[in-house]
Write a protein that holds these residues in place. Structure first.
Motif, PDB file in Angstrom:
ATOM      1  N   ILE A  10      -3.888   2.596   1.466  1.00 53.02           N
ATOM      2  CA  ILE A  10      -4.742   2.801   2.636  1.00 53.02           C
ATOM      3  C   ILE A  10      -4.620   1.577   3.536  1.00 53.02           C
ATOM      4  CG2 ILE A  10      -7.109   3.106   3.443  1.00 53.02           C
ATOM      5  CD1 ILE A  10      -7.634   4.664   0.848  1.00 53.02           C
ATOM      6  N   LEU A  11      -4.146   1.803   4.746  1.00 50.39           N
ATOM      7  CA  LEU A  11      -3.916   0.700   5.671  1.00 50.39           C
ATOM      8  C   LEU A  11      -4.634   0.962   6.990  1.00 50.39           C
ATOM      9  CD1 LEU A  11      -1.701   1.863   7.895  1.00 50.39           C
ATOM     10  CD2 LEU A  11      -0.110   1.508   6.017  1.00 50.39           C
ATOM     11  N   GLY A  12      -4.772  -0.086   7.755  1.00 48.77           N
ATOM     12  CA  GLY A  12      -5.399   0.040   9.059  1.00 48.77           C
ATOM     13  C   GLY A  12      -5.605  -1.337   9.652  1.00 48.77           C
ATOM     14  N   PRO A  13      -5.878  -1.386  10.948  1.00 51.66           N
ATOM     15  CA  PRO A  13      -6.115  -2.680  11.585  1.00 51.66           C
ATOM     16  C   PRO A  13      -7.454  -3.253  11.173  1.00 51.66           C
ATOM     17  CG  PRO A  13      -6.576  -0.929  13.136  1.00 51.66           C
ATOM     18  CD  PRO A  13      -6.020  -0.265  11.908  1.00 51.66           C
ATOM     19  N   VAL A 190      -1.962   6.373   3.625  1.00 49.45           N
ATOM     20  CA  VAL A 190      -2.970   6.860   4.558  1.00 49.45           C
ATOM     21  C   VAL A 190      -3.335   5.735   5.517  1.00 49.45           C
ATOM     22  CG1 VAL A 190      -5.344   7.694   4.781  1.00 49.45           C
ATOM     23  CG2 VAL A 190      -3.913   8.477   2.867  1.00 49.45           C
ATOM     24  N   GLY A 191      -3.349   6.042   6.807  1.00 52.60           N
ATOM     25  CA  GLY A 191      -3.747   5.063   7.812  1.00 52.60           C
ATOM     26  C   GLY A 191      -5.068   5.458   8.445  1.00 52.60           C
ATOM     27  N   THR A 298     -12.398  13.425   1.160  1.00 55.91           N
ATOM     28  CA  THR A 298     -11.997  14.821   0.953  1.00 55.91           C
ATOM     29  C   THR A 298     -10.637  15.097   1.595  1.00 55.91           C
ATOM     30  OG1 THR A 298     -14.295  15.571   0.855  1.00 55.91           O
ATOM     31  CG2 THR A 298     -12.624  17.228   1.390  1.00 55.91           C
ATOM     32  N   GLU A 299     -10.410  14.529   2.777  1.00 53.35           N
ATOM     33  CA  GLU A 299      -9.126  14.737   3.448  1.00 53.35           C
ATOM     34  C   GLU A 299      -7.984  14.154   2.614  1.00 53.35           C
ATOM     35  OE1 GLU A 299      -7.046  13.979   7.831  1.00 53.35           O
ATOM     36  OE2 GLU A 299      -9.229  13.893   7.604  1.00 53.35           O
ATOM     37  N   ILE A 300      -8.213  13.003   2.004  1.00 54.74           N
ATOM     38  CA  ILE A 300      -7.185  12.392   1.148  1.00 54.74           C
ATOM     39  C   ILE A 300      -6.957  13.255  -0.096  1.00 54.74           C
ATOM     40  CG2 ILE A 300      -6.683  10.401  -0.337  1.00 54.74           C
ATOM     41  CD1 ILE A 300      -8.066   8.665   1.804  1.00 54.74           C
TER      42      ILE A 300
END
Length: 311
Positions: A10-13, A190-191, A298-300
């Motif tokens: 899981i990544l993101g800024p 997942v971002g 849930t989406e993951i």
């Protein structure tokens, strides 16, 4: 473990809420979180790096995390060490049938795992360092550009970082990278997709909150330990600008203003790196930051189940 994937990433800024999401996923799927943050490895650098360790507790239950608080401030933890430490943690979790949930915003650290970079340790090169002594940051930047295209401008935040980056590139130029094996890790990536203006607002709010919660005092305590100002500035962002304020080179208001701008620029560079990862073949499934935490989890889960059905 879960069918079809060995790991979730899981990544993101910065300020996207990726840690809370990773912890919730680990809780739902019986996993452990492995940090992919180049500064959270340092002990006693808590507020400035945004460790937010309280987020690793769900309904009173602690979710185990790894590769946080494993190095001393003042040291120069590097990508090679990170990859080695990651593999040790990954093998342990695999042996215990525990799902690794990789989480972070340090693009190079993430990509080194997701693409299985084969790395070599890079020792100090006294002769090279001597030849670079006295050169300006602009001169060092030009030298580094002769080795590679600069994707990561934090390499040239300070003279020390630029010299180390040149040292690494020179070692890689002269030493063939052979044989270091890296396991094939089937990863669902997942971002967390956050609107630019929302991100900017969160960054500004969070900066003021951290200043109110003792970030300046944290940096002062590190200086009081005897850590050299240049070593703290090496870590960039909060540690660079707060150190400059504490050593009399910036007024407080200028420190806050310049630091806020630098964090916004950093978040923009993070997104640029993630888009580059996609161009380099990493499939990132983007999830809207505005969704509720349960909906994101849930989406993951749906992405995991979709993969199982496709097989």
């Amino acid at each position: 473990m879960i069918r079809d994937y060995d790991m979730i990433a899981i990544l993101g800024p910065t300020a996207s809420g990726k840690t809370r999401l990773a912890v919730a996923v680990a809780d739902r799927l019986g996993g452990n979180v492995i940090s992919a943050d180049s500064r959270q490895v340092y002990r006693r650098m808590d507020i400035g790096t945004g460790k937010d360790l309280n987020e690793y507790v769900v309904d009173g239950k602690s979710i185990p995390y790894h590769l946080i608080d494993i190095a001393e401030p003042g040291s120069k933890y590097n990508l090679f060490q990170y990859q080695s430490d990651f593999l040790e943690v990954y093998a342990d979790l695999l042996s215990r049938n525990v799902l690794p949930v990789l989480c972070g915003g340090s693009g190079l650290y993430l990509e080194s795992i997701l693409k299985g970079y084969r790395l070599i340790p890079v020792p100090e090169n006294p002769e090279l360092r001597q030849s670079l002594e006295g050169k300006s940051l602009a001169e060092l930047t030009e030298i580094l550009k002769s080795y590679k295209q600069l994707h990561n401008t934090t390499d040239v935040d300070t003279v020390k970082r630029a010299v180390r980056a040149i040292e690494i590139e020179e070692c890689y130029r002269q030493t063939p990278v052979e044989g270091k094996s890296f396991p094939h890790i089937r990863t669902l990536v997942v971002g967390v997709d956050i609107d630019r203006e929302v991100r900017r607002s969160r960054i500004s709010d969070r900066l003021r909150e951290r200043l109110a919660n003792g970030m300046v005092e944290e940096v002062q305590s590190l200086l009081d330990e005897g850590i050299a100002p240049a070593d703290l500035e090496y870590y960039g962002l909060e540690y660079k600008f707060v150190t400059m304020y504490l050593t009399g080179r910036l007024a407080y208001s200028d420190m806050v203003k310049e630091l806020e701008i630098a964090i916004h620029q950093f978040a923009k560079r993070q997104m640029t790196w993630f888009r580059g990862m996609e161009r380099r073949g990493i499939d990132i499934h983007w999830i809207d930051c505005d969704k509720s935490l349960p909906d994101k989890v849930t989406e993951i889960e749906n992405l995991i189940n979709m993969s199982a059905h496709e097989c």
